[in-house]
Design a protein around this motif. Structure first.
Motif, PDB file in Angstrom:
ATOM      1  N   ILE A  80       7.608  36.428  51.072  1.00 45.20           N
ATOM      2  CA  ILE A  80       7.002  37.505  51.613  1.00 45.20           C
ATOM      3  C   ILE A  80       6.581  38.445  50.155  1.00 45.20           C
ATOM      4  O   ILE A  80       7.319  38.954  49.437  1.00 45.20           O
ATOM      5  CB  ILE A  80       7.917  38.378  52.444  1.00 45.20           C
ATOM      6  CG1 ILE A  80       8.364  37.467  53.779  1.00 45.20           C
ATOM      7  CG2 ILE A  80       7.045  39.793  52.989  1.00 45.20           C
ATOM      8  CD1 ILE A  80       9.127  38.091  54.684  1.00 45.20           C
ATOM      9  N   LEU A  81       5.268  38.657  50.202  1.00 48.90           N
ATOM     10  CA  LEU A  81       4.957  39.543  49.177  1.00 48.90           C
ATOM     11  C   LEU A  81       4.249  40.765  49.519  1.00 48.90           C
ATOM     12  O   LEU A  81       3.215  40.961  50.591  1.00 48.90           O
ATOM     13  CB  LEU A  81       3.694  38.952  48.265  1.00 48.90           C
ATOM     14  CG  LEU A  81       4.119  37.337  47.769  1.00 48.90           C
ATOM     15  CD1 LEU A  81       2.999  36.669  47.225  1.00 48.90           C
ATOM     16  CD2 LEU A  81       5.140  37.375  46.806  1.00 48.90           C
ATOM     17  N   GLU A  82       4.545  42.089  49.061  1.00 43.19           N
ATOM     18  CA  GLU A  82       4.046  43.337  49.391  1.00 43.19           C
ATOM     19  C   GLU A  82       3.330  43.629  48.202  1.00 43.19           C
ATOM     20  O   GLU A  82       3.914  43.846  47.054  1.00 43.19           O
ATOM     21  CB  GLU A  82       5.255  44.232  49.780  1.00 43.19           C
ATOM     22  CG  GLU A  82       5.885  43.656  50.975  1.00 43.19           C
ATOM     23  CD  GLU A  82       7.306  44.590  51.533  1.00 43.19           C
ATOM     24  OE1 GLU A  82       7.398  45.494  50.428  1.00 43.19           O
ATOM     25  OE2 GLU A  82       7.557  44.565  52.587  1.00 43.19           O
ATOM     26  N   ILE A  83       1.940  44.064  48.590  1.00 45.36           N
ATOM     27  CA  ILE A  83       1.272  44.543  47.609  1.00 45.36           C
ATOM     28  C   ILE A  83       0.622  46.007  47.876  1.00 45.36           C
ATOM     29  O   ILE A  83      -0.121  45.991  49.006  1.00 45.36           O
ATOM     30  CB  ILE A  83      -0.030  43.493  47.062  1.00 45.36           C
ATOM     31  CG1 ILE A  83       0.471  42.200  46.727  1.00 45.36           C
ATOM     32  CG2 ILE A  83      -0.983  44.168  45.808  1.00 45.36           C
ATOM     33  CD1 ILE A  83       0.564  41.123  48.314  1.00 45.36           C
ATOM     34  N   VAL A  84       0.801  46.955  46.968  1.00 47.95           N
ATOM     35  CA  VAL A  84       0.156  48.389  47.445  1.00 47.95           C
ATOM     36  C   VAL A  84      -0.805  48.738  46.427  1.00 47.95           C
ATOM     37  O   VAL A  84      -0.587  48.675  45.237  1.00 47.95           O
ATOM     38  CB  VAL A  84       1.461  49.188  47.225  1.00 47.95           C
ATOM     39  CG1 VAL A  84       0.789  50.681  47.779  1.00 47.95           C
ATOM     40  CG2 VAL A  84       2.800  48.922  48.231  1.00 47.95           C
ATOM     41  N   VAL A  85      -1.917  49.062  47.106  1.00 45.13           N
ATOM     42  CA  VAL A  85      -3.136  49.453  46.087  1.00 45.13           C
ATOM     43  C   VAL A  85      -3.285  50.905  46.482  1.00 45.13           C
ATOM     44  O   VAL A  85      -3.300  51.316  47.547  1.00 45.13           O
ATOM     45  CB  VAL A  85      -4.339  48.706  46.243  1.00 45.13           C
ATOM     46  CG1 VAL A  85      -4.107  47.261  45.932  1.00 45.13           C
ATOM     47  CG2 VAL A  85      -4.746  48.408  47.846  1.00 45.13           C
ATOM     48  N   PRO A  86      -4.004  51.820  45.752  1.00 43.65           N
ATOM     49  CA  PRO A  86      -4.338  53.119  45.990  1.00 43.65           C
ATOM     50  C   PRO A  86      -5.342  53.398  47.273  1.00 43.65           C
ATOM     51  O   PRO A  86      -6.162  52.413  47.347  1.00 43.65           O
ATOM     52  CB  PRO A  86      -5.048  53.625  44.711  1.00 43.65           C
ATOM     53  CG  PRO A  86      -4.441  52.852  43.545  1.00 43.65           C
ATOM     54  CD  PRO A  86      -4.315  51.390  44.357  1.00 43.65           C
TER      55      PRO A  86
END
Length: 285
Positions: free
Chosen positions: A178-184
């Protein structure tokens, strides 16, 4: 008739009778013990334990059987010589059993739990496990009394099997990455989605042999599940990427995928979000 009478008279002679009965008791006890050993050997052969565990289980069962059978035999022999009364045999056996039970209660609990851990194959040597949400590491040894694991700092931890309440095995057949990627929030979300889809395609093609498959069909390739959160406290929109791999590859695949995401974002001018601190201005109150 005379011979039979002589044998009967010889057998009923008070001086020889206890010895004959004692010999019979020992022979019967020996045969019973041999029967138990034969049955345990046959039972072990139909299990899937490794050789070391098979020998351990058989040794424990045979020892318990020998203790019980020989204890009863000794009590019966003592009664034959009049040292104890026959009526007290069961009572004596019960007392011995109670004493042994009280003295080895935790040991028996460990052994029983250890037996089921082995029999049900809840974990094997080399698995990464989490025990009771307190101990996490690689399984190095599984005994009937204790389980030994090596944690991340290479400390070896021995855990009594009777104390194992919950067991999380990270090496059971398949593992979800499980990969969580946060972008503005300010980033072009369509562009971000396309880049993450490209990353998934690259990972699925490059690491195809590490994906968990049913036959020749990937069970669940790396896939973008879209935006799952707009929580401002984390600094942007959170995207979720997931895939299912062979259990021993879960951490390496997580790291390789994160590395490729970072590289792809840097090459395409997409920023990774982080929490922001805003200055406090009293004049705005």
């Amino acid at each position: 008739m005379e011979i039979s009478n002589i044998i009967k008279e010889f057998y009923t002679t008070t001086d020889i009778k206890p010895f004959i009965n004692s010999l019979l008791i020992l022979v019967v006890s020996f045969l019973l013990l041999k029967l138990v050993m034969f049955l345990t050997e046959k039972l072990i052969k139909i299990t899937n334990f490794n050789e070391q565990k098979e020998k351990t289980v058989k040794s424990i069962v045979d020892s318990l059987a020998a203790y019980f059978i020989l204890s009863i035999a000794i009590l019966n022999i003592l009664s034959e010589f009049g040292i104890i009364q026959k009526s007290t045999i069961l009572t004596s056996a019960g007392i011995i059993t109670v004493i042994a039970g009280l003295g080895a209660q935790s040991l028996i609990k460990d052994i029983i739990n250890g037996f089921f851990i082995l029999f049900e194959k809840q974990m094997t040597i080399g698995d990464v496990v989490n025990i009771n949400d307190l101990y996490m590491g690689t399984v190095e040894d599984i005994g009937l009394r204790t389980t030994a694991i090596r944690d991340f700092y290479l400390k070896k931890i021995y855990i009594p099997n009777g104390e194992i309440k919950t067991l999380k095995n990270y090496y059971k057949e398949q593992a979800r990455v499980i990969l969580e990627i946060v972008v503005p929030f300010e980033e072009n979300q369509e562009k971000v989605s396309n880049l993450l889809k490209d990353v998934c395609t690259h990972v699925n093609e490059t690491y195809n042999d590490k994906l968990y498959k049913v036959g020749n069909i990937p069970y669940c390739e790396f896939h973008l599940y879209g935006i799952v959160s707009l929580d401002g406290t984390i600094g942007g929109a959170k995207y979720l990427v997931m895939g299912i791999v062979h259990p021993e590859e879960q951490w390496s695949m997580r790291n390789r995928t994160y590395e490729h995401i970072l590289k792809t974002f840097n090459e395409n001018g997409v920023r990774i979000a982080y929490p922001r601190l805003h200055p406090y201005d009293k004049t705005t109150i």
